[in-house]
Design an enzyme around this catalytic site. Structure first.
Site, mmCIF file in Angstrom:
data_model
loop_
_atom_site.group_PDB
_atom_site.id
_atom_site.type_symbol
_atom_site.label_atom_id
_atom_site.label_comp_id
_atom_site.label_asym_id
_atom_site.label_seq_id
_atom_site.Cartn_x
_atom_site.Cartn_y
_atom_site.Cartn_z
ATOM 1 N N ASP A 1 -1.860 10.650 -2.020
ATOM 2 C CA ASP A 1 -2.228 9.707 -2.825
ATOM 3 C C ASP A 1 -2.507 10.479 -4.251
ATOM 4 O O ASP A 1 -2.521 9.742 -5.477
ATOM 5 C CB ASP A 1 -3.473 8.989 -2.597
ATOM 6 C CG ASP A 1 -2.866 7.951 -1.369
ATOM 7 O OD1 ASP A 1 -2.886 8.348 -0.226
ATOM 8 O OD2 ASP A 1 -2.697 6.917 -1.735
ATOM 9 N N ARG B 1 1.122 -1.031 0.035
ATOM 10 C CA ARG B 1 -0.066 -0.067 0.048
ATOM 11 C C ARG B 1 0.736 1.313 -0.015
ATOM 12 O O ARG B 1 2.121 1.101 0.050
ATOM 13 C CB ARG B 1 -0.967 0.025 1.065
ATOM 14 C CG ARG B 1 -0.672 -0.731 2.521
ATOM 15 C CD ARG B 1 0.560 -0.334 3.098
ATOM 16 N NE ARG B 1 0.323 1.428 3.376
ATOM 17 C CZ ARG B 1 1.211 2.216 3.589
ATOM 18 N NH1 ARG B 1 2.343 1.817 3.593
ATOM 19 N NH2 ARG B 1 0.931 3.411 3.690
ATOM 20 N N GLY B 2 0.223 2.433 -0.083
ATOM 21 C CA GLY B 2 1.177 3.580 -0.140
ATOM 22 C C GLY B 2 1.077 3.712 -1.765
ATOM 23 O O GLY B 2 1.433 2.965 -2.833
ATOM 24 N N GLN C 1 -1.415 1.884 10.041
ATOM 25 C CA GLN C 1 -0.211 2.144 9.488
ATOM 26 C C GLN C 1 0.707 2.910 10.290
ATOM 27 O O GLN C 1 1.950 2.679 10.006
ATOM 28 C CB GLN C 1 -0.517 3.047 8.029
ATOM 29 C CG GLN C 1 -1.208 2.121 6.913
ATOM 30 C CD GLN C 1 -2.787 2.626 6.915
ATOM 31 O OE1 GLN C 1 -3.597 2.583 8.074
ATOM 32 N NE2 GLN C 1 -3.408 2.169 5.910
ATOM 33 N N LYS D 1 -4.401 9.966 3.446
ATOM 34 C CA LYS D 1 -5.169 9.054 4.296
ATOM 35 C C LYS D 1 -6.036 9.679 5.198
ATOM 36 O O LYS D 1 -5.814 10.664 5.702
ATOM 37 C CB LYS D 1 -4.108 8.456 5.145
ATOM 38 C CG LYS D 1 -4.549 7.286 6.475
ATOM 39 C CD LYS D 1 -5.608 6.566 5.913
ATOM 40 C CE LYS D 1 -4.896 5.480 4.869
ATOM 41 N NZ LYS D 1 -5.919 4.812 4.086
ATOM 42 N N ARG E 1 -7.403 -0.254 -6.906
ATOM 43 C CA ARG E 1 -7.519 0.726 -6.141
ATOM 44 C C ARG E 1 -7.758 2.153 -6.510
ATOM 45 O O ARG E 1 -6.948 2.193 -7.710
ATOM 46 C CB ARG E 1 -6.691 0.922 -4.789
ATOM 47 C CG ARG E 1 -6.578 -0.352 -3.806
ATOM 48 C CD ARG E 1 -5.650 0.202 -2.620
ATOM 49 N NE ARG E 1 -6.231 0.999 -1.718
ATOM 50 C CZ ARG E 1 -5.616 1.280 -0.643
ATOM 51 N NH1 ARG E 1 -4.187 1.149 -0.445
ATOM 52 N NH2 ARG E 1 -6.255 2.118 0.333
HETATM 53 O O1 MRU Z 1 -4.357 3.165 2.234
HETATM 54 P P1 MRU Z 1 -3.125 3.367 2.144
HETATM 55 O O2 MRU Z 1 -1.916 2.711 3.269
HETATM 56 O O3 MRU Z 1 -2.679 3.005 0.938
HETATM 57 O O4 MRU Z 1 -2.634 4.878 2.273
HETATM 58 C C1 MRU Z 1 -1.505 5.300 2.236
HETATM 59 C C2 MRU Z 1 -1.543 6.970 2.421
HETATM 60 O O5 MRU Z 1 -2.354 7.590 2.580
HETATM 61 C C3 MRU Z 1 -0.094 7.594 2.303
HETATM 62 O O6 MRU Z 1 -0.006 8.616 2.843
HETATM 63 C C4 MRU Z 1 0.205 8.034 0.636
HETATM 64 O O7 MRU Z 1 -0.223 6.777 -0.168
HETATM 65 C C5 MRU Z 1 1.464 8.303 0.494
HETATM 66 S S1 MRU Z 1 2.733 7.234 0.661
HETATM 67 C C6 MRU Z 1 4.127 7.789 0.116
#
Ligand code: MRU
Length: 348
Positions: free
Chosen positions: A239, A51-52, A198, A250, A94
């Protein structure tokens, strides 16, 4: 060459397979999952093995490599038509992180130019996406740390925008790693980040692995921490960033930004330009993923909510550009973002 406090890599290719560190079970278990086809890669993204935003894009690029190998074996003449299904499946994994669509588009362009066996060419393209992301993080680390005053003491981050969420080093955590290495900060506060934790599972693990002192707090405690004057900057990833500088990240990031402005705390977003979507003019056009109610109603596989209650579970929120003090990309820093400043930075 690695930087200081830079030991973690979540996406690895060896023995002709893709290996992902399973982020669902960190930090209790440190296990890699082997993936050999695009459907399994899409499932791994959807189910949060990886994820990320940048990590999702890099992983999808390797998903295309795996798909191309299988499709070329099936039909050396027709593989370009067949792989369209795999790319579609990957693109539906996603919806919010634009890095996914960016990476698939990059791979599609490489596919268009291939004549013959695609494997080596596509593997090299995916390796390059990963390497470019890592180098962007090192650059953002230096640029972001330069914004932080010498005696800043502590910063606060949300979710995990670290090595685990990228090709390595991290975006927000890259800035934090650099600022810590330079002695500008001596401590990191991390929101635990319900419902996937996370912060407590991943960010805290990264900081401990790389010897950076970390204190966890529940999101609800962040405003009080700011009121006590303990935080100089909030530093988060993203994102998707709209053309006007609105930032999707997030869920919970928006309330941090509102609280930061109220308490005079600066708010920094660190993200590579692969996270910037100049085709979207405002943040309200960013598709926000809704995830299952069970993620909120349960914890560790066990129901904690009262029977009969339902839950609302948006995975991301949008912070308006006017609450952002700086967007840090590998192409430069945009302070107090506007459409004009974003256009200038992206064109640079
Ligand atoms: O749901 P996730 O864990 O994929 O969400 C991740 C985030 O919101 C991160 O802050 C974002 O992707 C930046 S990662 C460098």
């Amino acid at each position: 060459m690695k930087e200081k406090h830079d030991s973690i890599r979540a996406i690895n290719w060896h023995d002709d397979s893709l290996f992902l560190l399973d982020q669902r079970i960190l930090p209790q278990q440190n296990v890699e999952i082997e993936l050999t086809n695009a459907v399994d890669v899409a499932d791994a993204i959807r189910n949060m093995v990886v994820r990320g935003a940048p990590a999702i894009g890099i992983t999808a690029a390797y998903g295309v490599v795996l798909a191309a190998r299988l499709r070329y074996q099936q039909s050396a003449d027709n593989w370009k038509q067949l792989i369209a299904d795999d790319i579609k499946i990957l693109s539906e994994s996603r919806p919010t992180a634009v890095n996914l669509f960016w990476a698939l588009e990059q791979m599609q362009q490489v596919i268009n130019g291939i004549d013959g066996d695609p494997f080596a060419i596509l593997k090299a393209a995916a390796d390059q996406i990963l390497e470019d992301d890592l180098q962007a993080n090192y650059t953002m680390g230096r640029l972001g740390a330069a914004l932080i005053a010498a005696d800043s003491k502590a910063v606060l981050t949300h979710c995990n925008a670290g090595a685990l969420a990228t090709g390595g080093y991290g975006t927000a955590l890259g800035v934090i790693r650099s600022a810590y290495a330079e002695g500008k900060i001596n401590h990191v506060y991390a929101d635990e980040t319900r419902p996937w934790m996370q912060g407590s599972r991943l960010t805290a693990w990264e900081m401990v692995q790389d010897n950076i002192p970390v204190t966890l707090l529940s999101e609800g405690a962040a405003a009080t921490l700011m009121k006590q004057g303990k935080i100089s900057w909030i530093i988060v990833g993203s994102d998707r960033i709209a053309a006007n500088g609105d930032v999707a990240n997030k869920i919970g990031t928006y309330s941090l930004a509102v609280n930061a402005r109220h308490h005079g705390v600066k708010f920094m977003v660190a993200a590579p330009t692969t996270t910037v979507d100049m085709n979207i003019s405002h943040g309200d056009q960013i598709p926000i993923e809704q995830r299952s109610q069970e993620e909120v109603l349960c914890c560790g596989g066990q129901r904690i909510a009262a029977q009969g209650a339902i839950a609302w579970n948006p995975a991301f929120d949008v912070t308006p550009a006017e609450l952002v003090d700086a967007i840090v990309t590998e192409k430069g820093v945009v302070e107090k973002p506007t459409l004009e400043k974003m256009q200038q930075m992206m064109g640079a």
